[in-house]
Design a protein around this motif. Structure first.
Motif, short mmCIF file in Angstrom:
data_model
loop_
_atom_site.label_atom_id
_atom_site.label_comp_id
_atom_site.label_asym_id
_atom_site.label_seq_id
_atom_site.Cartn_x
_atom_site.Cartn_y
_atom_site.Cartn_z
N ARG A 1 -37.26 -42.85 -94.24
CA ARG A 1 -38.46 -43.04 -94.82
C ARG A 1 -39.63 -42.36 -94.36
O ARG A 1 -39.73 -42.73 -93.00
CB ARG A 1 -38.64 -44.34 -95.17
N THR B 1 -45.47 -44.92 -98.47
CA THR B 1 -44.25 -44.32 -98.42
C THR B 1 -44.43 -43.34 -99.05
O THR B 1 -44.73 -43.21 -100.51
CB THR B 1 -43.11 -45.21 -98.89
N GLN C 1 -43.69 -34.91 -97.21
CA GLN C 1 -42.62 -34.55 -98.16
C GLN C 1 -41.86 -33.54 -97.77
O GLN C 1 -42.36 -32.59 -97.62
CB GLN C 1 -43.21 -34.64 -99.51
N TYR D 1 -41.64 -41.78 -89.48
CA TYR D 1 -40.59 -41.68 -89.98
C TYR D 1 -39.53 -42.99 -89.60
O TYR D 1 -39.70 -43.34 -88.55
CB TYR D 1 -39.56 -40.48 -89.70
N SER D 2 -38.66 -43.38 -90.32
CA SER D 2 -37.71 -44.41 -89.90
C SER D 2 -36.48 -44.27 -90.76
O SER D 2 -36.49 -43.95 -92.03
CB SER D 2 -38.39 -45.91 -90.45
N GLY D 3 -35.68 -44.98 -90.08
CA GLY D 3 -34.21 -44.74 -90.89
C GLY D 3 -33.13 -45.53 -89.80
O GLY D 3 -33.41 -45.79 -88.75
N THR E 1 -43.84 -42.16 -94.03
CA THR E 1 -44.88 -43.13 -94.23
C THR E 1 -46.00 -42.50 -93.83
O THR E 1 -46.19 -41.95 -92.75
CB THR E 1 -44.77 -44.36 -93.70
N ARG F 1 -31.14 -43.93 -95.20
CA ARG F 1 -32.41 -43.04 -95.71
C ARG F 1 -33.52 -42.65 -94.75
O ARG F 1 -33.77 -43.77 -94.11
CB ARG F 1 -33.03 -43.76 -97.17
N GLU G 1 -38.88 -40.88 -99.70
CA GLU G 1 -37.45 -41.34 -99.17
C GLU G 1 -36.42 -40.36 -99.32
O GLU G 1 -35.98 -40.10 -100.57
CB GLU G 1 -37.12 -42.81 -99.62
N THR G 2 -35.61 -39.97 -98.35
CA THR G 2 -34.47 -39.01 -98.20
C THR G 2 -33.32 -39.56 -97.90
O THR G 2 -33.18 -39.93 -96.93
CB THR G 2 -35.30 -37.70 -97.61
#
Lengths: 412, 370
Positions: free
Chosen positions: B237, B244, A411, B207-209, B239, B235, B247-248
Motif C-alpha cells: 500500500r 492511499t 503509483q 509504503y506498507s505491507g 500512501t 499487498r 495498492e499493488t
C-alpha cells in the motif's frame, strides 16, 4: 600486521565514502516513471466581474513631476511653482539688518526628468504668476498671466548645442546626466525677470510652457532650487548679498482639457491618476489542487492609448489586503506585483502576466482575490488607457491560466 | 580485542551514516523505475560472494529461516555495498554511483531447539533520478523544457524469524515480514522560457505491507543438504498524505537449494527461485533465478566465488529483462573468531528493452559474535 590492517580499514572507508550519483537521462517511456507532469492551459472568460474604475489617487500637487506639454488636441500642461521669500530685510551681521533694496538677478536650477529626444526646438517659456496660486488654482485661472507675463524663454536645443552647453550671454547652462538620463538646467533670471518685491516678502511664482516643432512633452522634478542675488542697504550703502538657496514652497501643474468623467470603461493612468479594480472568482479546482505556472490577464483597450509616444508607461497589477472598493489597500510588494508596458497609440490587447499574484492567492486562500490596475508611476504622464469592462461580453477581461495537475506520486 | 571489534563496527556501520550518503537499500536499476522498484537480494556478503548459491543455507541471509536452526550463539551481521553502474541505451552510456546499506540481521538461540532472528533487508529499492529534455505546444508556441523526476528511498523487509532443528536431519523455520518504507519523490519541470514558472512538486510516499515465509532444511546425506522455501506477501500500500494512492499485489515466491560439503574446507552450493511478480500488474513478470557457487578453504580466510543468472521482474515489452553476474570474495576472522570481516566483488550485467546495465559492486560485511 599494522599495514595490512590499515589497508583493510582504508579500503572500507573508500567504499563507505563513495559518491552518490543516480541522475540519468530518461529513455522514455520505456525507462521513465509511468506518471507524467500534466499541463493544462485554459482561458477563463467569466471569472472577472465586479470591475470598476476610480480616479483621484494621485493629483497634480502630489505628483512627483510637473508635467509640461503642448499637444494640440490632446493636452496643454503647464508647471507652476511658488518660491517663498525671506522678508523685506536681510541679516547683515549678528546685530545688524538691512533693507532689501531689490535683486540683481536670480538663478533657477531645475531638472528635466523626462523628455522626448525626438522633439526639436524644444523651448521653455517662463511666466510670472500670482503668488496666491495653490492646489485649487486651475488652468483657466492662469490664462491671463500665461499670456502676458513672459519673463524668459530658453531654447534647450540651442543651449545644448553651445560649447560646454553654456550660454555666456544669458548665463544659462545645462548638464546632461547620461547615467540617470536627466537634463539639469541652471537658468539665470535678470533683475526684470526676478523681481524682489519687499511687500510680498520676496515671494515669487512662475509658470512654464513648453513648445517644440512636435511632441512637446516633458516632466520637471519638483526638487528645484532658487538662488537670489540681492542688493541690501548697509548703513546707506547698497551691498550685494547672496542668501541661502530656496526650494519650491508649492509645485504643481495645470492642464487643459480636464480629465473626462469616469464611465463604464476601466481606466488606468492619467492625471489625476485612475485605477481599476477587478474581482476574480478564482476556481477552486485550480486554487486547491494545482500548481499555477503562468497566468495572464488579458485586457482589450476600448480606444487607442492617449499620450505622446515618449510617454509609454507601465501598468501594474496588484492584489489588495482587503477589498473595500476604491480605497482597498494595495499590497505593494515586488514579489506580488506583475507589470506590462503600455505603448501610447496602440490598441492591441494588453497582456499582464499575473503569475505571481495567482500563486500568492493559491498559497493563502484567505486573501481577497481582487486585482488593482494602476500606472507604475502615477500622475507622471498624461497617458491613459481604457479597457473594456466585464459588461462588454465580447471584449471582457479574461484570465488565461496554465497550471499543472498533482503529480501521481506513489503509483508504479 | 573488544575495542578493536567496536572500532571496525564503527567504521563499517557508522562511517556511511556520518557521510550522509548511505541508504538502507539495495543496488538500484533503471529497470525498476517503471515498476515497483528493484528487488533486494536478501543475501549477506558471504552468500553474495558465492553468487547467492549459499543464500538459502546462510543463517545470516534473510532469504530462508531454517538455516537459523544451526546458529551457535548470538550473531549480528551488517553489510554495505558500493555500486558503479553504467547504463547504456541507444549508444549513450551514463555512469551512476550508489552506496547502500542493505542488510542488518541479528540471530541467536533462545532455547536448545529454538533460534530466532530479527533484522531488515531491502525489499524494493526506489532510488532513481530521471532527467528528460522535451517540448510541448503551449499557447501556440513550442516550449522546450527539462523534466527531472526523482525518487529517493526504499521499502525495507523487516523480518522476525524463528527456526528449530526437529531432528538431526530436519530443521524448519518460519518468518513474519513487515514491509515498511518511504520515498521522497519530486517532479520538476523547468521551461527554457522563464515566463512559465518552474513546476516543483514533491511528496513523501509511505509504503506498507505484510508477508509470511517458511522453509524446510533436510540433511539427505553426510555433507549434503537441501532446502526448500516459500513466501507469500500480500499487498503493498502506497500512501501519500494519509491517502492511499496505490495498492499493488505482491508476489508469491518459492525456491530451493543444495549444499554439498565433501570436506570441511570445500563447499559447493546451488539454488533456484521463482517469484510471481506478474501479480504486480502490467509491465511485471514472473521471474526465475539460479545461482551456483563454492567456498574453498576453511579457517581464517576462505575463498568464495559463484555465478548467478535470471530475470528481472520489471521492464518494457513482453519479455522479462535478464541478468547475469559473477562474484568472488573472501573473509577474515579476527578477535579470536568473534568478528568476521567479509569482502566481495560482483560484476553484473542486465539486459532488456534496449537497455544494458553493467555494474561493479564492492561488498563489505561485518559479523560479530560477542
Amino acid at each position: 600486521m599494522m599495514a595490512r590492517r590499515a589497508m583493510l580499514i582504508a579500503g572500507v572507508v573508500v567504499v563507505a565514502a563513495c559518491v552518490e550519483r543516480v541522475s540519468a537521462p530518461g529513455a522514455c517511456p520505456l525507462f521513465c516513471p509511468s506518471g507524467q507532469i500534466q499541463i493544462v492551459d485554459t482561458v477563463l472568460t467569466g471569472v472577472i466581474s465586479g470591475d470598476s474604475s476610480f480616479r483621484g489617487y494621485v493629483t497634480a500637487p502630489h505628483a512627483p513631476l510637473m508635467l509640461a506639454a503642448d499637444l494640440p488636441g490632446l493636452v496643454d500642461g503647464r508647471p507652476i511653482f511658488r518660491i517663498n521669500g525671506s522678508g523685506s530685510r536681510f541679516v547683515l551681521s549678528a546685530a545688524d539688518t538691512g533693507a532689501i533694496l531689490g535683486a540683481d538677478s536670480a538663478r533657477l536650477q531645475l531638472t528635466v526628468a523626462r523628455r522626448d529626444t525626438g522633439a526639436h526646438n524644444l523651448s521653455l517659456a517662463f511666466y510670472r504668476l500670482p503668488i496666491t496660486l495653490d492646489s485649487t488654482t486651475t488652468f483657466a485661472d492662469l490664462a491671463g498671466p500665461f499670456t502676458n507675463s513672459l519673463v524668459k524663454r530658453v531654447n534647450l536645443d540651442t543651449l545644448l548645442a553651445r560649447p560646454g552647453r553654456k550660454d555666456t550671454i544669458t548665463g544659462d547652462s545645462a548638464v546632461v546626466d547620461t547615467l540617470n538620463h536627466v537634463l539639469a538646467l541652471s537658468l539665470k533670471l535678470d533683475t526684470a525677470a526676478a523681481r524682489y518685491v519687499g511687500t510680498d516678502s520676496g515671494t515669487v511664482a512662475y509658470g512654464v510652457r513648453v513648445s517644440a516643432d512636435s511632441r512637446a512633452s516633458i516632466g520637471i522634478t519638483k526638487a528645484l532650487t532658487w538662488q537670489w542675488y540681492l542688493r541690501v542697504d548697509s548703513a546707506g550703502t547698497p551691498v550685494a548679498r547672496t542668501p541661502g538657496s530656496l526650494g519650491a514652497a508649492f509645485a504643481s501643474f495645470v492642464f487643459d482639457p480636464p480629465p473626462p468623467p469616469p464611465d463604464s470603461t476601466l481606466a488606468v493612468g492619467g492625471v489625476p491618476s485612475a485605477r481599476s479594480i477587478l474581482r476574480v472568482a478564482f476556481p477552486r479546482f485550480i486554487r486547491d489542487s494545482s500548481q499555477i505556472i503562468r497566468g495572464t490577464l488579458t485586457l482589450v483597450p476600448a480606444a487607442p492609448v492617449q499620450g505622446v509616444p515618449s510617454d509609454s508607461f507601465v501598468v501594474e497589477a496588484h492584489t489588495v489586503f482587503t477589498d473595500v472598493g476604491a480605497k482597498s489597500p494595495v499590497i505593494v510588494d515586488a514579489t506580488r506585483t506583475d507589470t506590462a508596458i503600455v505603448h501610447v497609440g496602440a490598441s492591441d490587447t494588453v497582456r499582464i502576466e499575473v503569475t505571481n499574484l495567482l500563486q500568492f492567492w493559491a498559497s493563502d486562500t484567505t486573501h481577497a482575490t481582487t486585482l488593482v490596475l494602476r500606472a507604475q508611476q502615477e500622475a507622471t504622464s498624461f497617458s491613459l488607457i481604457r479597457f473594456y469592462p466585464s459588461l462588454a461580453q465580447a471584449f471582457r477581461p479574461a484570465l488565461r491560466i496554465t497550471f499543472v495537475r498533482r503529480f501521481p506520486f506513489g503509483q508504479p | 580485542m573488544t575495542t578493536r571489534i567496536a572500532w571496525v563496527v564503527g567504521v563499517v556501520l557508522v562511517g556511511p551514516a556520518l557521510a550522509g550518503r548511505a541508504k538502507a537499500a539495495a543496488q538500484d536499476s533503471q529497470f525498476g523505475i517503471r515498476g515497483l522498484g528493484t528487488p533486494g537480494r536478501g543475501e549477506s556478503v558471504r552468500s553474495r560472494s558465492t553468487g547467492g548459491a549459499f543464500g538459502p543455507f546462510d543463517p545470516l541471509s534473510p532469504l530462508t529461516e531454517a538455516g537459523l536452526a544451526d546458529v551457535p550463539q548470538l550473531t549480528a551481521t551488517a553489510m554495505q555495498s558500493a555500486s558503479y553502474r553504467d547504463a547504456e541505451i541507444a549508444g549513450t552510456t551514463t555512469a551512476l554511483r550508489a552506496t547502500r546499506f542493505p542488510l542488518l540481521n541479528v540471530a541467536g538461540r533462545v532455547h536448545r531447539r529454538l533460534a530466532i532472528a530479527a533484522g531488515f533487508t531491502t525489499y524494493l529499492d526506489r532510488s532513481w533520478d530521471v532527467t528528460l529534455r522535451d517540448s510541448v505546444l503551449l499557447r501556440g508556441t513550442l516550449e522546450r523544457y527539462t523534466d527531472e523526476v526523482t525518487s529517493d528511498g526504499s521499502i525495507a523487509d523487516l523480518r522476525l524469524a524463528a527456526a528449530s532443528r526437529l531432528t538431526r536431519r530436519i530443521a524448519v523455520g518460519a518468518g513474519l515480514h513487515l514491509l515498511a518504507g518511504s520515498t521522497r519523490e519530486t517532479a520538476e519541470r523547468r521551461f527554457d522560457d522563464t515566463t512559465f514558472h518552474t513546476v516543483q512538486q514533491l511528496a513523501e510516499v509511505r509504503y506498507s505491507g505484510m508477508g509470511v515465509s517458511g522453509s524446510l532444511l533436510l540433511g539427505v546425506a553426510p555433507g549434503l543438504s537441501v532446502i526448500g522455501w516459500a513466501r507469500a506477501d500480500n499487498r503493498l500500500r502506497a500512501t501519500v498524505a494519509d491517502t492511499t494512492s496505490a495498492e499493488t499485489d505482491l508476489p508469491r515466491m518459492a525456491g530451493g537449494g543444495m549444499l554439498f560439503s565433501p570436506s570441511p574446507s570445500v563447499r559447493f552450493g546451488g539454488s533456484v527461485a521463482w517469484r510471481g511478480w506478474a501479480r504486480a500488474g502490467a509491465g511485471a513478470f514472473d521471474t526465475w533465478s539460479w545461482s551456483a557457487g563454492a567456498e574453498i578453504g576453511g579457517g581464517r580466510m576462505p575463498f568464495r566465488f559463484g555465478v548467478r543468472g535470471g530475470q528481472l521482474p520489471f521492464g518494457p515489452g513482453t519479455i522479462a529483462p535478464t541478468e547475469f553476474a559473477a562474484a568472488a570474495g573472501s573473509g577474515r576472522a579476527f578477535a579470536q573468531g568473534r568478528a568476521l570481516l567479509d569482502v566481495g566483488v560482483e560484476r553484473l550485467q542486465r539486459r532488456g528493452g534496449g537497455l544494458t546495465e553493467r555494474v561493479w559492486t564492492a561488498l563489505v560485511g561485518l559479523t560479530v559474535r560477542p
